[in-house]
Design an enzyme around this catalytic site. Structure first.
Site, PDB file in Angstrom:
ATOM      1  CB  THR A 242      -0.837   0.031   1.306  1.00 22.87           C
ATOM      2  OG1 THR A 242      -1.394  -1.243   1.521  1.00 22.87           O
ATOM      3  CG2 THR A 242      -1.924   1.075   1.253  1.00 22.87           C
TER       4      THR A 242
ATOM      5  N   GLY B 186      -9.904  -4.300   0.457  1.00 18.91           N
ATOM      6  CA  GLY B 186      -9.214  -4.236   1.742  1.00 18.91           C
ATOM      7  C   GLY B 186      -9.560  -2.976   2.516  1.00 18.91           C
ATOM      8  CG  ASP B 187      -6.679  -1.552   5.388  1.00 17.72           C
ATOM      9  OD1 ASP B 187      -6.198  -2.193   4.429  1.00 17.72           O
ATOM     10  OD2 ASP B 187      -5.990  -0.845   6.152  1.00 17.72           O
TER      11      ASP B 187
ATOM     12  N   GLY C 132      -5.288  -6.171   5.354  1.00 17.47           N
ATOM     13  CA  GLY C 132      -6.445  -5.287   5.402  1.00 17.47           C
ATOM     14  C   GLY C 132      -7.643  -5.795   6.179  1.00 17.47           C
TER      15      GLY C 132
ATOM     16  CB  THR D  63       0.640  -0.286   4.821  1.00 13.40           C
ATOM     17  OG1 THR D  63       1.187  -1.434   4.145  1.00 13.40           O
ATOM     18  CG2 THR D  63       1.646   0.188   5.858  1.00 13.40           C
ATOM     19  N   GLY D  64      -1.130  -3.071   5.603  1.00 15.43           N
ATOM     20  CA  GLY D  64      -1.004  -4.364   6.272  1.00 15.43           C
ATOM     21  C   GLY D  64      -2.095  -5.287   5.798  1.00 15.43           C
TER      22      GLY D  64
END
Lengths: 356, 356
Positions: free
Chosen positions: B223, B253-254, B277, B274-275
């Site tokens: 991201t 995703g998030d 999500g 970032t990760g």
């Protein structure tokens, strides 16, 4: 005489007793305590007593009662909150009176694009779908995303493919057609072109009034939802919607957004929102209430009231929500003229209401 | 002698003086105070020093420096946080090193489906797009949704139609092709079938280890994002991503979820995540940090640390985030091996880092 070995044994026995006591407490907590709450809504908006016929009012109340009864029976039988909210929402989706499933409003392109989300407060698992057009009960697709995938949110054709694979009932898009919603789209389109004209003209008080009247029409509302507390002190929330009449450009509202229109957390509360979705997303409505309870010392009632009556109104939004907390308190605030809503608790209290 | 009329005049004069003082204070607050902060990230994941060549490390740092410089110049010239985060993210989107815009990963179907979101902390306005495939800079589409529509979120073809109408640059889907990401998809597909086999076999410690190795691959990450505080004490956040390699079923995703991967509020902080999500959505990550500050008496640093190191880890998720608060404090926590990250402040402090 105690040797250190004896002491160790003693400590170990004491430790085991403690662990066992802890497990018993956990078990006790898991046992059904007989207490449950179910709250449902069928949307908030400009719902006025004077524009409602007695027959229509009766039909709405009958539909709410049916959803409430089906969900309540699940809870009374010792089943989980997540099942109660799923089944209650399915009943509302199947009823053309409400803007979700059968009865969903039409987009500008004449389609029915639906969104839904579900969340389980016991483990913070969640599932949501957006812009789906062929799933009979979008809430079942949201639940499949939660339980059968590694994902939380799926949109469009991909979500439909997944739902089909998981056994959700797929219907032709014509299933979602209702004459009332189709007529609503034609009316909204006509109003929209009037609005465009009004927008471009010099603003006079009369035109401003006309604009406001148009904007106040309920094109942006209509959602169904359910929140529940079960006998195991678990919370769950579910929301489903056809979105906004005449919506364009793949617009998605707050219903499928975890934290905005739908949220559940056993530590605090379960919430399902209905209203002008954009404002609910910007306020991250449902999580704002949960966090006010978790960190701000608010009660469910105060937190919900502040968000709907103060924060939402302050930025020009409107709508309502239903919420239940871990202790069984519930609330159904709204800042619109009405909200289709109903609640039932294990101690026999039943509320069914439409107007303020 | 004072008549009641005189008293009224006195009160009124005093009232006017108060209002005028209030306006002056407001004006003072609006005047640039010379203080700004910009923080950016290019994704968190299993980024290990030993698997990075010096040339690649230099390329990443150069890319981060470029984005930081462009964003910083905007802030130093007295322009707004919302412009700084937009332009910094555009630079990262244009660089194939990062999983956003050019360089986005491929879905299972061999497409590049991108998501982006932006939020302006000064008015809580927000915009987001999901599953778009032809917009060169998805962050510009998110900004157009925020500024040029009544909506917050648009998905798929509808979002693309809107972006095109608003003058966003449209490119053929082939623009997003990069050999490295295409090879990544083939590898992910091969691993996925291995995983399916391992899943179905009886679990042995060796197989468990192999499974874990596969799951730990960075298919779920990648991201870019930026958060900024400008001289007018306004905050903004922007996030853009290609999502998860080999993703199926229209997974979102998030990043485009306001409150989860992206959030900004002048009263508290601006955050870009970032990760993995799904975990960020379930935790409503960004809003959880903002609310901890608003209601829980947390500092930005403590709130961010608790969410990433405790809450995210506790439910099995991983990743990181960047955050800046209204007083100019910033933090870049992550629980993975590395995170591409950089920060610059008006007092001349610069940080650029990749590993722990």
């Amino acid at each position: 005489m105690f040797t250190s070995k004896h002491s160790l044994t003693l400590y170990f026995t004491f430790f085991l007793a403690l662990v066992s006591y802890g497990q018993q407490v956990q078990e006790m907590l898991k046992k059904p305590n007989g207490k449950y709450v179910l709250v449902i809504h069928g949307g908030a908006g400009t719902i006025l007593k004077e524009s409602m016929t007695p027959a229509k009012e009766a039909a709405y109340k009958e539909a709410l009662t049916k959803a409430l009864t089906i969900g309540k029976n699940i809870l009374a039988n010792g089943r989980k909150a997540i099942d109660a909210v799923t089944e209650a929402v399915k009943v509302l989706e199947d009823n053309p009176l409400f803007n979700a499933g059968k009865g969903a409003v039409f987009t500008n392109e004449g389609k029915n694009e639906m969104d839904a989300a579900i969340m389980d407060g016991s483990n913070l698992m969640a599932g949501s779908v957006a812009s789906v057009t062929t799933i009979k009960n979008p809430i079942t697709a949201a639940r499949a995303v939660m339980e059968k995938s590694e994902h939380v949110m799926m949109v469009g054709k991909g979500a439909e493919t997944f739902a089909k694979l998981q056994g959700c009932t797929i219907v032709p898009t014509s299933y979602f057609y209702t004459k009332e919603r189709w007529d609503g789209l034609q009316k909204a389109k006509a109003d929209d072109s009037t609005k465009a004209t009004l927008d471009h003209d010099a603003p006079t008080p009369k035109k401003q009034h006309a604009l406001k009247q148009l904007i106040n029409k309920d094109y942006k509302y209509g959602t169904v939802g359910a929140v529940a507390l079960d006998m195991y002190q678990h919370l769950a929330a579910a929301t489903s919607t056809g979105g906004m009449t005449n919506k364009k450009y793949g617009r998605v509202g707050d219903a499928p957004i975890i934290g905005a229109g739908t949220y559940a957390n056993d530590a605090t509360c379960a919430i399902s929102c209905t209203g002008w979705g954009e404002y609910y997303i910007r306020l991250v409505m449902a999580k704002s209430i949960s966090d006010r309870m978790e960190f701000g010392g608010y009660t469910l009632i105060n937190a919900s009231k502040e968000m709907i009556m103060d924060k939402l109104s302050a930025i020009g939004g409107d709508g309502g929500l239903i919420a239940v907390d871990k202790d069984g308190n519930y609330t159904m605030p709204f800042n619109t003229a009405g909200m289709y809503r109903a609640a039932i608790t294990s101690d026999g209290k039943i509320e069914i209401a439409i107007f303020k």
